[in-house]
Design a protein around this motif. Sequence first.
Motif, PDB file in Angstrom:
ATOM      1  N   UNK C 100       0.830  -1.202   0.000  1.00  0.00           N
ATOM      2  CA  UNK C 100       0.000   0.000   0.000  1.00  0.00           C
ATOM      3  C   UNK C 100       0.865   1.252   0.000  1.00  0.00           C
ATOM      4  N   UNK C 103       2.389   1.745  -3.411  1.00  0.00           N
ATOM      5  CA  UNK C 103       1.447   2.303  -4.399  1.00  0.00           C
ATOM      6  C   UNK C 103       1.184   3.785  -4.165  1.00  0.00           C
ATOM      7  N   UNK C 166       3.210  -4.484  -7.005  1.00  0.00           N
ATOM      8  CA  UNK C 166       3.204  -5.943  -7.116  1.00  0.00           C
ATOM      9  C   UNK C 166       4.565  -6.568  -6.842  1.00  0.00           C
ATOM     10  N   UNK C 169       4.130  -7.076  -3.303  1.00  0.00           N
ATOM     11  CA  UNK C 169       3.180  -8.167  -3.063  1.00  0.00           C
ATOM     12  C   UNK C 169       3.878  -9.513  -3.204  1.00  0.00           C
ATOM     13  N   UNK C 173       4.305 -12.113  -0.076  1.00  0.00           N
ATOM     14  CA  UNK C 173       3.632 -13.417  -0.187  1.00  0.00           C
ATOM     15  C   UNK C 173       4.668 -14.540  -0.126  1.00  0.00           C
ATOM     16  N   UNK C 258      -6.032  -5.697   3.347  1.00  0.00           N
ATOM     17  CA  UNK C 258      -6.777  -6.385   2.286  1.00  0.00           C
ATOM     18  C   UNK C 258      -7.956  -7.179   2.844  1.00  0.00           C
ATOM     19  N   UNK C 260      -7.922  -9.946   4.543  1.00  0.00           N
ATOM     20  CA  UNK C 260      -7.658 -11.323   4.137  1.00  0.00           C
ATOM     21  C   UNK C 260      -7.114 -12.091   5.344  1.00  0.00           C
ATOM     22  N   UNK C 262      -4.910 -14.755   7.441  1.00  0.00           N
ATOM     23  CA  UNK C 262      -3.652 -15.508   7.282  1.00  0.00           C
ATOM     24  C   UNK C 262      -3.323 -16.160   8.630  1.00  0.00           C
TER      25      UNK C 262
ATOM     26  N   UNK D 190      -3.759 -16.628  -1.886  1.00  0.00           N
ATOM     27  CA  UNK D 190      -4.973 -15.819  -1.694  1.00  0.00           C
ATOM     28  C   UNK D 190      -4.614 -14.386  -1.322  1.00  0.00           C
ATOM     29  N   UNK D 191      -3.587 -14.226  -0.481  1.00  0.00           N
ATOM     30  CA  UNK D 191      -3.166 -12.876  -0.100  1.00  0.00           C
ATOM     31  C   UNK D 191      -2.640 -12.121  -1.312  1.00  0.00           C
ATOM     32  N   UNK D 192      -1.732 -12.755  -2.062  1.00  0.00           N
ATOM     33  CA  UNK D 192      -1.137 -12.083  -3.217  1.00  0.00           C
ATOM     34  C   UNK D 192      -2.189 -11.676  -4.237  1.00  0.00           C
ATOM     35  N   UNK D 194      -5.433 -11.214  -3.711  1.00  0.00           N
ATOM     36  CA  UNK D 194      -6.308 -10.153  -3.188  1.00  0.00           C
ATOM     37  C   UNK D 194      -5.593  -8.802  -3.188  1.00  0.00           C
ATOM     38  N   UNK D 195      -4.265  -8.820  -3.173  1.00  0.00           N
ATOM     39  CA  UNK D 195      -3.500  -7.578  -3.244  1.00  0.00           C
ATOM     40  C   UNK D 195      -3.244  -7.147  -4.682  1.00  0.00           C
TER      41      UNK D 195
END
Lengths: 296, 296, 296, 296
Positions: C100, C103, C166, C169, C173, C258, C260, C262, D190-192, D194-195
């Motif tokens: 974030x 970006x 990314x 990301x 990840x 997000x 999400x 984990x 799933x995290x990657x 969703x990001x």
Amino acid sequence: MKIGFIGLGNMGAPMALNLLKAGHQLSVFDLSEAAVASLVEAGAERADSPQAIAGGGAELIVTMLPAAPHVKSVYLGDEGLIACSRPDVMLIDCSTIDPYSAREVAAAAASHGNPMLDAPVSGGTGGAAAGTLTFMVGGSAEHFQQAQPVLAAMGKNIVHCGDSGNGQVAKVANNMLLGISMIGVSEAMALGVSLGMDPKTLAGIINTSSGRCWSADTYNPFPGVMDNVPASRGYSGGFGSDLMLKDLGLATEAAKLARQPVLLGALAQQIYQGFSLQGNGGLDFSAIIKQYTRES
Amino acid sequence: MKIGFIGLGNMGAPMALNLLKAGHQLSVFDLSEAAVASLVEAGAERADSPQAIAGGGAELIVTMLPAAPHVKSVYLGDEGLIACSRPDVMLIDCSTIDPYSAREVAAAAASHGNPMLDAPVSGGTGGAAAGTLTFMVGGSAEHFQQAQPVLAAMGKNIVHCGDSGNGQVAKVANNMLLGISMIGVSEAMALGVSLGMDPKTLAGIINTSSGRCWSADTYNPFPGVMDNVPASRGYSGGFGSDLMLKDLGLATEAAKLARQPVLLGALAQQIYQGFSLQGNGGLDFSAIIKQYTRES
Amino acid sequence: MKIGFIGLGNMGAPMALNLLKAGHQLSVFDLSEAAVASLVEAGAERADSPQAIAGGGAELIVTMLPAAPHVKSVYLGDEGLIACSRPDVMLIDCSTIDPYSAREVAAAAASHGNPMLDAPVSGGTGGAAAGTLTFMVGGSAEHFQQAQPVLAAMGKNIVHCGDSGNGQVAKVANNMLLGISMIGVSEAMALGVSLGMDPKTLAGIINTSSGRCWSADTYNPFPGVMDNVPASRGYSGGFGSDLMLKDLGLATEAAKLARQPVLLGALAQQIYQGFSLQGNGGLDFSAIIKQYTRES
Amino acid sequence: MKIGFIGLGNMGAPMALNLLKAGHQLSVFDLSEAAVASLVEAGAERADSPQAIAGGGAELIVTMLPAAPHVKSVYLGDEGLIACSRPDVMLIDCSTIDPYSAREVAAAAASHGNPMLDAPVSGGTGGAAAGTLTFMVGGSAEHFQQAQPVLAAMGKNIVHCGDSGNGQVAKVANNMLLGISMIGVSEAMALGVSLGMDPKTLAGIINTSSGRCWSADTYNPFPGVMDNVPASRGYSGGFGSDLMLKDLGLATEAAKLARQPVLLGALAQQIYQGFSLQGNGGLDFSAIIKQYTRES
């Protein structure tokens, strides 16, 4: 007393009303015009900006905002509440934010000569309306003394937690424990019932034994065990799962900054996050027991 | 009443003594000769085997054994207590074991015509000596009524939990929640203190808020917060970490058989297992807070 | 090419040296005078501030900073790198930060007309010195093409991960999975050995079975299983536990934003936090197996 | 060679067929008459009981049973396979059970003069049919040598893991790691995504980085990343979630007996238990990623 109030949401609006009822003179601000209009109708004065409140002669300003970025944005910077306030105007932030941010804002206030308190609440919208909130207050003992009468107009239990930020510390520590307890009670109740016990009997035993806790004896998540709790009305009302998720996020964030492990706290956060992902964030936080029971 | 008692360990011996004090006639057995000798000195009669107790005219037999394999080995089989007992002799197992094993033994007793209760206790060796134990009792209401006077000689709180095995269910559910709560309180207290709060102030707030629980208000793990708890005497005495580990193991085993998830319960078990691996299994279970604090 | 380089720490310094070796003209800045002096000796030009680099005619600027607050402070604001750079100067941030924040900075660059890439690396200080780093790059395909020759002077594997952020990301990840895998391998190896297996035999089976993973077949944490890994030299060197802890913190923070869950990722973070609390943060991250083994 | 085979389920039946194909003479037993009939049609001889197989002149007996209680019931006791077998008949148990039970049975065999191996398999029903199973074998090196040709008729990869029980140790350790890895990959993918990352791009990066593992590069759980895996056909076929749950249960049970902590292993078990509670136990175990993704 001339008081400014910023942030008239579900919590802030009834808190501001209680200040009016106590006879204080109020100037209010919110981004929502409807929220402002409702308070003006009740006798408050409209302000067009936080700066207008700071510049309008308020002797004390209360803020009730959603999260740390809002708090920082309102208080800090050249156009912020601190810069625009007369020194010695007392600032009370009732938002629930992380202790580090609270201390950063309090330090900025101190260097401008403003007494400041962090004073997050518990008690929900019901307590805000009834004026029975608990305030957990961080700041000096002297400032706490000065603010107590004002806070007492909005709450019943006003607790001094120590220096700046400690109101937030008390809140995140208590609410992290609450989230863990609620999931623990859910696991214990669901396990016991699946093994053949009657839920009321099980709750009765837990409530007189070493498993006793608020989540079991006052807010039991198993449907039908207690009347007048969200579990007995489809998990509506109460304290939303997404609010618990927010508080668990504050706790693990504070723990990360303090370099402190919180294994159950972090897992509790993730369990609520999974529950929210499935679309249940709007249910009361005791609905987490649904993760442990078969749908009938 | 003529009562047999098998298993004279740290818990069983004082329980048997209380039966003697209440005026019952006791025949006792244990693998440890010293344990038997001590009871005999107090007025009990020595039996050379469980079978001798069963064959010696006892009207009611109490067992207090370490784990399910011992219980099965004493009760079941051609030489077991059930096979050797007169039908209608009441059997009361006070051991803490999994509910499935308890039900297996109770079913064997029933088919031989023997009323049977599972009656695990809480209250520790102190409660056993003082006769203030809590008994969580599974079995029929009629048998519960019959046994109550005998149990009342050893305990203060005698609770009927429902059918066979439910005494064990209540105990594993409560103690799983207790283990979760104790770790939760440890995380919350350690976090709050590392963030700058005074531990007594924090405990005071939790104990009057939604985080309130037995582990915080009656048995707080943070040193110096309460007097007369293990945390204030180096975590000696009390309920050992390895006993909590055993009970968490029973809970997750029962959950596996019931196909019931227990995320916090399973993690609590592993946290205690890690603590035990480091050599701390003999400390009181509130010492788990050491996993969350820097050694000074 | 005229390149600016900001951040000459353990990673940045050798990366900057490789740019010099590749024939680029370099102006450098760091808060540490010693770090700057060392690069100047190797042929770089000293700059007195990030602004001086931006104003000094650099065609491309690389930054390698500790965390998101440093990145925002260097890039954003009226005095920031973006405001002070000629439009069309390419900006490449190699710091590891949350997606974030990456970006947010990239959007600020874009609105000022500057192409920007986030390009976090893996490969450690060894890879930085040898010029064999992996770059995970976020940004437009066109900008990726333009930057590739510069990145290729510092790394071997330059991967385009998609739009801005990314690269971060991909890194969070992957590294979250790495942390989970390393703890998973530690638990599996410690369990198998405690149950009686030879560690090399167990590793051999895992490495040809479905448990196969980089943490087992390339970086096995059990002492003596592999040569030339930290486990065989007292867990010195390698990738520090506190760096893994930082990356797990970025992953759970990104997951929170997000929305999400984990579960294993969050628990892995807490396990490393507990390890760090015990004073082990400086050991290689494979030392986490010490949490699972009895000290001999 | 004259071989007895007990347990003709989804795995046992094709294994027995491969022994027939290899030219061995087979007598078979199963509780299901249909299962026996099918093997008889293929050339095997029907036996009416395990005892009949033991008494019928078999030189080697293979068992493939669901769980430890079945194994103990078939092998142990006065009517058990061991008591009824001629000494020196080799016994090979291919069931997946806990190492402690395997060692108990092997010890009983040894005291009766029977060589015994525990030889759990991996490779699923596909590998059983194709004769490409992996056998993880515990027992003496001499017995392993003797059994190898027979096992080679059913599998491709025959690995000696050490003494009795170590075949089971290898399997539970590997499969616990597999369960952890699969959930870890699910969380990371799933995290990657969703990001904002493309799933194939993310898998490509992980598979060439330190997150690389079998669950990501051979059996990726994200739909559409790989062809010919359960994720690309609605999670049908493959290795069922409830089988993974069983193996995780064996791992945590063995860990409890070994007094070894397995934090991620225990949490993985509970995550699969929660998934099963929701009715998903029949899906391939890679479907666990559904716990981390929003249903479209």
